[in-house]
Design a protein around this motif. Structure first.
Motif, PDB file in Angstrom:
ATOM      1  N   LEU A  50     -23.430  71.326 -41.526  1.00 57.36           N
ATOM      2  CA  LEU A  50     -22.459  71.503 -40.352  1.00 57.36           C
ATOM      3  C   LEU A  50     -21.222  71.825 -40.864  1.00 57.36           C
ATOM      4  O   LEU A  50     -20.873  71.653 -42.044  1.00 57.36           O
ATOM      5  CB  LEU A  50     -22.207  69.826 -39.748  1.00 57.36           C
ATOM      6  CG  LEU A  50     -23.225  69.578 -38.989  1.00 57.36           C
ATOM      7  CD1 LEU A  50     -22.902  67.997 -38.693  1.00 57.36           C
ATOM      8  CD2 LEU A  50     -23.715  70.031 -37.706  1.00 57.36           C
ATOM      9  N   LEU A  51     -20.456  72.771 -40.017  1.00 57.85           N
ATOM     10  CA  LEU A  51     -18.948  72.819 -40.528  1.00 57.85           C
ATOM     11  C   LEU A  51     -18.259  72.018 -40.111  1.00 57.85           C
ATOM     12  O   LEU A  51     -17.870  71.617 -38.982  1.00 57.85           O
ATOM     13  CB  LEU A  51     -18.487  74.363 -39.924  1.00 57.85           C
ATOM     14  CG  LEU A  51     -17.395  75.016 -40.318  1.00 57.85           C
ATOM     15  CD1 LEU A  51     -17.245  75.012 -41.723  1.00 57.85           C
ATOM     16  CD2 LEU A  51     -17.125  76.378 -39.621  1.00 57.85           C
ATOM     17  N   ARG A  52     -18.036  70.893 -40.985  1.00 60.09           N
ATOM     18  CA  ARG A  52     -17.138  69.801 -40.835  1.00 60.09           C
ATOM     19  C   ARG A  52     -15.548  70.085 -40.352  1.00 60.09           C
ATOM     20  O   ARG A  52     -14.875  69.367 -39.677  1.00 60.09           O
ATOM     21  CB  ARG A  52     -17.051  68.706 -42.094  1.00 60.09           C
ATOM     22  CG  ARG A  52     -16.172  67.550 -41.860  1.00 60.09           C
ATOM     23  CD  ARG A  52     -16.215  66.698 -43.082  1.00 60.09           C
ATOM     24  NE  ARG A  52     -16.824  67.425 -44.474  1.00 60.09           N
ATOM     25  CZ  ARG A  52     -16.489  67.121 -45.691  1.00 60.09           C
ATOM     26  NH1 ARG A  52     -16.097  65.860 -45.703  1.00 60.09           N
ATOM     27  NH2 ARG A  52     -16.688  68.017 -46.561  1.00 60.09           N
ATOM     28  N   SER A  53     -15.139  70.786 -41.188  1.00 63.44           N
ATOM     29  CA  SER A  53     -13.613  71.276 -40.904  1.00 63.44           C
ATOM     30  C   SER A  53     -13.509  72.835 -41.030  1.00 63.44           C
ATOM     31  O   SER A  53     -14.061  73.635 -41.856  1.00 63.44           O
ATOM     32  CB  SER A  53     -12.786  70.682 -42.007  1.00 63.44           C
ATOM     33  OG  SER A  53     -11.509  71.050 -41.962  1.00 63.44           O
ATOM     34  N   CYS A  54     -12.488  73.236 -40.012  1.00 60.96           N
ATOM     35  CA  CYS A  54     -12.303  74.754 -40.045  1.00 60.96           C
ATOM     36  C   CYS A  54     -10.970  74.984 -39.717  1.00 60.96           C
ATOM     37  O   CYS A  54     -10.448  74.770 -38.604  1.00 60.96           O
ATOM     38  CB  CYS A  54     -13.315  75.299 -38.927  1.00 60.96           C
ATOM     39  SG  CYS A  54     -12.984  77.101 -38.663  1.00 60.96           S
ATOM     40  N   GLU A  55     -10.334  75.412 -40.832  1.00 58.00           N
ATOM     41  CA  GLU A  55      -8.877  75.730 -40.490  1.00 58.00           C
ATOM     42  C   GLU A  55      -8.575  77.128 -40.757  1.00 58.00           C
ATOM     43  O   GLU A  55      -9.045  77.916 -41.802  1.00 58.00           O
ATOM     44  CB  GLU A  55      -7.921  75.154 -41.465  1.00 58.00           C
ATOM     45  CG  GLU A  55      -8.072  73.516 -41.561  1.00 58.00           C
ATOM     46  CD  GLU A  55      -7.481  72.690 -42.620  1.00 58.00           C
ATOM     47  OE1 GLU A  55      -6.695  73.267 -43.448  1.00 58.00           O
ATOM     48  OE2 GLU A  55      -7.956  71.394 -43.114  1.00 58.00           O
ATOM     49  N   MET A  56      -7.910  77.792 -39.677  1.00 56.55           N
ATOM     50  CA  MET A  56      -7.807  79.313 -39.792  1.00 56.55           C
ATOM     51  C   MET A  56      -6.350  79.575 -39.402  1.00 56.55           C
ATOM     52  O   MET A  56      -6.076  79.508 -38.086  1.00 56.55           O
ATOM     53  CB  MET A  56      -8.679  79.725 -38.689  1.00 56.55           C
ATOM     54  CG  MET A  56     -10.164  79.418 -39.176  1.00 56.55           C
ATOM     55  SD  MET A  56     -11.465  80.001 -37.841  1.00 56.55           S
ATOM     56  CE  MET A  56     -11.497  81.583 -38.519  1.00 56.55           C
ATOM     57  N   ASP A  57      -5.583  80.182 -40.123  1.00 52.39           N
ATOM     58  CA  ASP A  57      -4.191  80.771 -39.892  1.00 52.39           C
ATOM     59  C   ASP A  57      -4.304  82.264 -39.873  1.00 52.39           C
ATOM     60  O   ASP A  57      -4.182  82.908 -41.001  1.00 52.39           O
ATOM     61  CB  ASP A  57      -3.222  80.235 -41.036  1.00 52.39           C
ATOM     62  CG  ASP A  57      -1.680  80.624 -40.606  1.00 52.39           C
ATOM     63  OD1 ASP A  57      -1.699  81.122 -39.512  1.00 52.39           O
ATOM     64  OD2 ASP A  57      -0.861  80.498 -41.313  1.00 52.39           O
ATOM     65  N   VAL A  58      -4.889  82.846 -38.633  1.00 48.20           N
ATOM     66  CA  VAL A  58      -5.374  84.012 -38.735  1.00 48.20           C
ATOM     67  C   VAL A  58      -4.170  85.003 -38.386  1.00 48.20           C
ATOM     68  O   VAL A  58      -3.782  85.465 -37.428  1.00 48.20           O
ATOM     69  CB  VAL A  58      -6.351  84.338 -37.635  1.00 48.20           C
ATOM     70  CG1 VAL A  58      -6.864  85.967 -37.651  1.00 48.20           C
ATOM     71  CG2 VAL A  58      -7.528  83.580 -37.672  1.00 48.20           C
ATOM     72  N   ARG A  59      -3.507  85.538 -39.721  1.00 51.32           N
ATOM     73  CA  ARG A  59      -2.351  86.421 -39.650  1.00 51.32           C
ATOM     74  C   ARG A  59      -2.230  86.967 -41.360  1.00 51.32           C
ATOM     75  O   ARG A  59      -2.896  86.281 -41.981  1.00 51.32           O
ATOM     76  CB  ARG A  59      -1.135  85.527 -39.233  1.00 51.32           C
ATOM     77  CG  ARG A  59      -0.657  84.671 -40.183  1.00 51.32           C
ATOM     78  CD  ARG A  59       0.469  83.810 -39.894  1.00 51.32           C
ATOM     79  NE  ARG A  59       0.833  82.671 -40.672  1.00 51.32           N
ATOM     80  CZ  ARG A  59       1.580  82.888 -41.751  1.00 51.32           C
ATOM     81  NH1 ARG A  59       1.946  83.830 -42.595  1.00 51.32           N
ATOM     82  NH2 ARG A  59       1.572  81.623 -42.509  1.00 51.32           N
ATOM     83  N   ARG A  65      -9.750  77.803 -44.597  1.00 52.07           N
ATOM     84  CA  ARG A  65     -10.503  76.908 -45.491  1.00 52.07           C
ATOM     85  C   ARG A  65     -11.910  76.291 -44.581  1.00 52.07           C
ATOM     86  O   ARG A  65     -11.234  75.894 -43.329  1.00 52.07           O
ATOM     87  CB  ARG A  65      -9.709  75.834 -45.938  1.00 52.07           C
ATOM     88  CG  ARG A  65     -10.328  74.768 -46.778  1.00 52.07           C
ATOM     89  CD  ARG A  65      -9.358  73.585 -47.326  1.00 52.07           C
ATOM     90  NE  ARG A  65      -9.831  72.646 -48.055  1.00 52.07           N
ATOM     91  CZ  ARG A  65     -10.351  72.835 -49.359  1.00 52.07           C
ATOM     92  NH1 ARG A  65      -9.627  73.979 -49.822  1.00 52.07           N
ATOM     93  NH2 ARG A  65     -10.767  71.818 -49.892  1.00 52.07           N
ATOM     94  N   LEU A  66     -12.926  76.640 -45.223  1.00 50.26           N
ATOM     95  CA  LEU A  66     -13.990  75.832 -44.428  1.00 50.26           C
ATOM     96  C   LEU A  66     -14.714  75.064 -45.334  1.00 50.26           C
ATOM     97  O   LEU A  66     -15.045  75.166 -46.470  1.00 50.26           O
ATOM     98  CB  LEU A  66     -15.228  77.093 -44.158  1.00 50.26           C
ATOM     99  CG  LEU A  66     -14.502  78.331 -43.548  1.00 50.26           C
ATOM    100  CD1 LEU A  66     -15.391  79.225 -43.313  1.00 50.26           C
ATOM    101  CD2 LEU A  66     -13.812  78.210 -41.923  1.00 50.26           C
ATOM    102  N   GLU A  67     -14.990  73.678 -44.712  1.00 51.01           N
ATOM    103  CA  GLU A  67     -15.644  72.595 -45.319  1.00 51.01           C
ATOM    104  C   GLU A  67     -16.970  72.221 -44.808  1.00 51.01           C
ATOM    105  O   GLU A  67     -16.834  71.870 -43.557  1.00 51.01           O
ATOM    106  CB  GLU A  67     -14.758  71.214 -45.440  1.00 51.01           C
ATOM    107  CG  GLU A  67     -13.362  71.454 -46.202  1.00 51.01           C
ATOM    108  CD  GLU A  67     -12.499  70.300 -46.407  1.00 51.01           C
ATOM    109  OE1 GLU A  67     -13.354  69.206 -46.347  1.00 51.01           O
ATOM    110  OE2 GLU A  67     -11.474  70.577 -46.416  1.00 51.01           O
ATOM    111  N   PHE A  68     -17.885  72.129 -45.464  1.00 52.03           N
ATOM    112  CA  PHE A  68     -19.355  71.903 -45.091  1.00 52.03           C
ATOM    113  C   PHE A  68     -19.786  70.486 -45.330  1.00 52.03           C
ATOM    114  O   PHE A  68     -19.264  69.927 -46.478  1.00 52.03           O
ATOM    115  CB  PHE A  68     -20.197  72.891 -45.358  1.00 52.03           C
ATOM    116  CG  PHE A  68     -20.059  74.362 -45.120  1.00 52.03           C
ATOM    117  CD1 PHE A  68     -20.335  74.944 -44.023  1.00 52.03           C
ATOM    118  CD2 PHE A  68     -18.957  75.085 -45.984  1.00 52.03           C
ATOM    119  CE1 PHE A  68     -20.068  76.309 -43.533  1.00 52.03           C
ATOM    120  CE2 PHE A  68     -18.446  76.392 -45.754  1.00 52.03           C
ATOM    121  CZ  PHE A  68     -19.191  76.900 -44.641  1.00 52.03           C
ATOM    122  N   GLU A  69     -20.879  69.835 -44.635  1.00 55.03           N
ATOM    123  CA  GLU A  69     -21.322  68.942 -44.887  1.00 55.03           C
ATOM    124  C   GLU A  69     -22.898  69.152 -44.834  1.00 55.03           C
ATOM    125  O   GLU A  69     -23.074  70.073 -44.058  1.00 55.03           O
ATOM    126  CB  GLU A  69     -20.813  67.613 -44.060  1.00 55.03           C
ATOM    127  CG  GLU A  69     -20.684  67.741 -42.780  1.00 55.03           C
ATOM    128  CD  GLU A  69     -20.204  66.580 -41.830  1.00 55.03           C
ATOM    129  OE1 GLU A  69     -20.964  66.115 -40.971  1.00 55.03           O
ATOM    130  OE2 GLU A  69     -19.217  66.066 -42.448  1.00 55.03           O
TER     131      GLU A  69
END
Length: 159
Positions: A50-59, A65-69
């Protein structure tokens, strides 16, 4: 006829994945740039992760930062280019400075979107180490993106 994903090794250092999606580029681009959408399709279901955390500052200069479990794997990098509805370029920094640079283009043709993902690896050895597993995962991931886009298109059509 169902859209197919093609994966080609263009050179010793380049991998190119291509697929046409039925929605216009604006909708496909959103699925790549909005964390709440990206989380729904990015991880191949067959991997049991699973993609536990998905932070995206698209600029330009922004980070992701993608964190998986369950195994706490982390992917991260920096956006180098962001052109709304047509182009994204980012670094893959989890392996240090030797990671690939990924470019995704979204070309609208007749209301559909030709998506081309191009990965440029620092060396033949790094691409070889990625193996065919990465290519197989991309095929499954793009199928999941296609499913999400069908759902989004149905929602847009109802609103």
């Amino acid at each position: 006829m169902k859209n197919r994903t093609t994966v080609e090794r263009k050179s010793e250092r380049e991998l190119v994945v291509t697929r046409t999606f039925d929605p216009p580029a604006r909708i496909v681009f959103e699925a790549w740039t909005k964390p709440e959408l990206f989380k729904q399709w990015w991880v191949p279901k067959s991997m049991g992760m699973l993609l536990r955390s998905c932070e995206m500052d698209v600029r330009v200069g922004g980070k992701y930062r993608l964190e998986f479990e369950p195994d706490a794997m982390v992917f991260f990098g920096t956006y180098l280019e962001v052109t709304a509805h047509s182009r994204l370029v980012w670094t893959n920094e989890e392996d240090g400075e030797g990671g690939p640079v990924t470019t995704v283009t979204f070309e609208e043709k007749g209301g559909k979107t030709l998506l081309v993902l191009h990965e440029l690896y620092p060396s033949k050895e790094v691409l070889d180490a990625a193996g065919t597993g990465a290519a197989d995962a991309m095929v499954e991931t793009f199928e999941q993106l296609d499913e999400l886009l069908i759902t989004l298109g149905a929602r847009v059509g109802r609103s």
